[in-house]
Design an enzyme around this catalytic site. Structure first.
Site, short mmCIF file in Angstrom:
data_model
loop_
_atom_site.label_atom_id
_atom_site.label_comp_id
_atom_site.label_asym_id
_atom_site.label_seq_id
_atom_site.Cartn_x
_atom_site.Cartn_y
_atom_site.Cartn_z
N ASP A 79 20.52 15.78 -51.94
CA ASP A 79 20.84 15.01 -50.72
C ASP A 79 20.31 13.59 -50.91
O ASP A 79 20.29 13.06 -52.04
CB ASP A 79 20.25 15.73 -49.49
CG ASP A 79 21.01 15.40 -48.20
OD1 ASP A 79 20.81 14.29 -47.67
OD2 ASP A 79 21.81 16.23 -47.74
N ASP A 80 19.92 12.95 -49.85
CA ASP A 80 19.46 11.55 -49.92
C ASP A 80 18.21 11.45 -50.81
O ASP A 80 17.55 12.44 -51.11
CB ASP A 80 19.14 11.07 -48.49
CG ASP A 80 19.27 9.56 -48.34
OD1 ASP A 80 19.31 8.85 -49.35
OD2 ASP A 80 19.32 9.11 -47.17
N LYS A 156 28.70 14.97 -50.81
CA LYS A 156 28.44 14.80 -49.38
C LYS A 156 28.44 13.31 -49.11
O LYS A 156 27.61 12.58 -49.66
CB LYS A 156 27.09 15.43 -49.02
CG LYS A 156 26.60 15.12 -47.60
CD LYS A 156 25.31 15.90 -47.31
CE LYS A 156 24.70 15.55 -45.96
NZ LYS A 156 23.49 16.38 -45.68
N ASP A 158 27.91 10.60 -46.50
CA ASP A 158 27.30 10.33 -45.20
C ASP A 158 27.84 9.02 -44.63
O ASP A 158 28.61 8.32 -45.30
CB ASP A 158 25.77 10.27 -45.38
CG ASP A 158 25.03 10.74 -44.14
OD1 ASP A 158 25.64 10.81 -43.06
OD2 ASP A 158 23.82 11.03 -44.25
N SER A 190 30.89 13.20 -43.47
CA SER A 190 30.09 13.14 -42.25
C SER A 190 30.75 12.27 -41.18
O SER A 190 30.16 12.07 -40.11
CB SER A 190 28.69 12.60 -42.57
OG SER A 190 28.03 13.46 -43.46
N ARG A 215 30.86 17.35 -41.35
CA ARG A 215 29.80 17.49 -40.36
C ARG A 215 30.32 16.96 -39.04
O ARG A 215 30.74 15.81 -38.95
CB ARG A 215 28.57 16.70 -40.82
CG ARG A 215 27.75 17.38 -41.93
CD ARG A 215 26.87 18.49 -41.38
NE ARG A 215 26.11 17.98 -40.23
CZ ARG A 215 25.04 17.20 -40.34
NH1 ARG A 215 24.55 16.88 -41.51
NH2 ARG A 215 24.43 16.75 -39.25
N ASP A 219 22.13 16.55 -36.93
CA ASP A 219 21.39 17.29 -37.95
C ASP A 219 20.63 18.47 -37.37
O ASP A 219 19.99 18.36 -36.32
CB ASP A 219 20.34 16.38 -38.60
CG ASP A 219 20.96 15.25 -39.39
OD1 ASP A 219 22.20 15.15 -39.45
OD2 ASP A 219 20.17 14.45 -39.95
C1 GLA Z 1 21.87 12.17 -42.28
C2 GLA Z 1 22.59 13.49 -42.56
C3 GLA Z 1 21.60 14.51 -43.06
C4 GLA Z 1 20.90 13.99 -44.31
C5 GLA Z 1 20.24 12.66 -44.01
C6 GLA Z 1 19.70 12.01 -45.28
O1 GLA Z 1 20.99 12.29 -41.20
O2 GLA Z 1 23.25 13.97 -41.43
O3 GLA Z 1 22.24 15.74 -43.34
O4 GLA Z 1 21.84 13.86 -45.33
O5 GLA Z 1 21.17 11.73 -43.42
O6 GLA Z 1 19.12 10.77 -45.03
#
Ligand code: GLA
Length: 425
Positions: A79-80, A156, A158, A190, A215, A219
């Site tokens: 992820d991030d 993913k 975002d 997202s 999404r 979160d």
């Molecule tokens: C957003 C996404 C999360 C995650 C964070 C990472 O909030 O919705 O799922 O990926 O960023 O910074």
């Protein structure tokens, strides 16, 4: 700028067919770093838990060695916070070298060698949500190419730090750019979250055409409250959301938090059951190296997984919200099977719920029932038969139901001998 906008418009107009990458005919299953490990980049003081290649290798090892992979959990997702603060001289994203010294391509090889797939994270905008380099419109193509060259299998994408117009251009363009790489890369958008998640602002037909999953809502956090908020939002809006899902295109209510700190065992069963009903991605965010057996058994429940992965890919619906704070959820499955979930929103004691399959809209006939979490079975349950189930506070009873064909005489006989009311405890 006018020229760029023109090119983008052309790209949008040519996007008429469904995202044709053939991927995710059933919801994705795997593991993702974010909910459990966040943006922990402190490898000095927290080497076991920081976002580094070691963490993803550890999780890949666990998926293979602890039985997850054979159940279908196949994606390992970054992820991030994997990125360096700067792009390289060619303008490409690069991993932060101290935490990913081998690079992403090498990590992808490690994961592929074990029969797993690699997911990565980027952000449509100037920065990721944690402030690392984003993918502005002019960087979409190079980022798609970079991910493909590394052997990435899932993106993913975002949406922090972009406006609705940039999102409207960027999400379809990334879909095209991923397809243009020639590498099958599942695409998680997202976009809906950033524009409220609902029609008419969100066009779910377009979403299904360009993304494999998306999404819709905020979160998930490590709590029952957060989980209930998500469940309420998805089912309160089921008329808009439920028809959007199908093979290759899924709503994503976010990660499974089973195995962390915020859910009791009952609540963990509730998440597994509801995510199966919703045809949601089964993407765990937990520490597979430290999982208790209760959480493991729930996440590895074969019937719950089979219901989630049903080939028809029809998302389920909430049927009832009773005054007693019992709720009933239903999902139709292949071969005339179905799943029912009875959820208790109570916080007192196990609640005795009285109903019948007829009250839950089942067609007349006899049914066989398998209780997904206890393993008990009932045969010859007629739609008219009143039954009673006991549902624990914040827990579920989940049933897998099959019609009983061609046994008419036998079941009639059986029914005559059966009381018209039985208790299923
Ligand atoms: C957003 C996404 C999360 C995650 C964070 C990472 O909030 O919705 O799922 O990926 O960023 O910074």
């Amino acid at each position: 700028m006018r020229l760029i906008a023109g090119t983008h418009l052309f790209a949008l107009i040519s996007l008429t067919a469904a995202l044709d990458n053939g991927l995710l005919r059933t919801p994705p299953m795997g593991w993702m770093a974010w909910e459990r490990f966040r943006c922990d980049i402190d490898c000095h003081d927290d080497p076991q838990n920081c976002i580094s290649e070691d963490l993803f290798r550890d999780m890949a090892d666990r998926l293979v060695e602890d039985g997850w992979k054979e159940l279908g959990y196949e994606y390992v997702m970054i992820d991030d916070c994997w990125m360096s603060k700067l792009r390289d001289e060619q303008g490409r994203l690069q991993p932060e070298p101290s935490r990913f010294p081998g690079g992403i391509a090498k990590l992808a090889r490690y994961i592929h060698d074990r029969g797993l797939k690699l997911g990565i994270y980027a952000d449509m905008g100037t920065h990721t949500c944690m402030g690392l380099p984003g993918t502005t419109l002019d960087k979409i193509e190079i980022d798609a190419q970079t991910f493909a060259s590394w052997g990435v299998d899932y993106l993913k994408f975002d949406g922090c730090y972009s406006n609705p117009l940039e999102q409207m251009l960027g999400y379809p363009l990334m879909s095209l750019a991923l397809n243009a790489t020639g590498r099958p890369i599942a695409y998680s958008c997202s976009w809906p979250v950033y524009v409220g998640g609902l029609p008419p602002v969100v066009n779910y037909t377009l979403m299904g055409n360009i993304c494999n999953l998306w999404r819709n809502y905020f979160d998930i956090q490590d709590s029952w409250d957060s989980l209930q908020g998500i469940v309420d939002w998805f089912f309160n809006n089921q008329d808009d959301l439920q028809p959007a899902a199908g093979p290759g295109q899924w709503n994503d209510p976010d990660m499974l938090i089973i195995g962390n700190f915020g859910l009791s065992l009952e609540q963990s069963r509730s998440q597994m059951a509801l995510w199966a009903i919703m045809a949601s991605p089964l993407i765990m965010s937990n520490d597979l190296r430290n999982l208790d057996n209760g959480a493991r058994a729930i996440l590895q429940n074969k019937v719950a997984i089979a219901i989630n992965q049903d080939p028809l890919g029809i998302q389920g619906r909430r049927l009832l919200q009773e005054k007693s704070r019992i709720e009933v959820y239903w999902r139709p499955l292949a071969n005339s099977a179905s799943a029912l979930v009875f959820l208790s929103r109570r916080s007192d004691m196990p609640y005795l719920y009285h109903t019948s399959l007829a009250k839950l809209n089942y067609n007349p006939g006899n049914y066989g029932v398998y209780d997904v979490f206890t393993g008990s079975t009932v045969t010859g349950l007629n739609t008219t038969t009143l039954f009673t189930i006991s549902i624990n506070p914040s827990g579920v009873v989940m049933w897998y139901i099959l019609p009983e064909h061609s046994k008419k005489t036998h079941t009639h006989h059986h029914l005559h001998k059966t009381a018209s009311h039985f208790t299923f405890l």
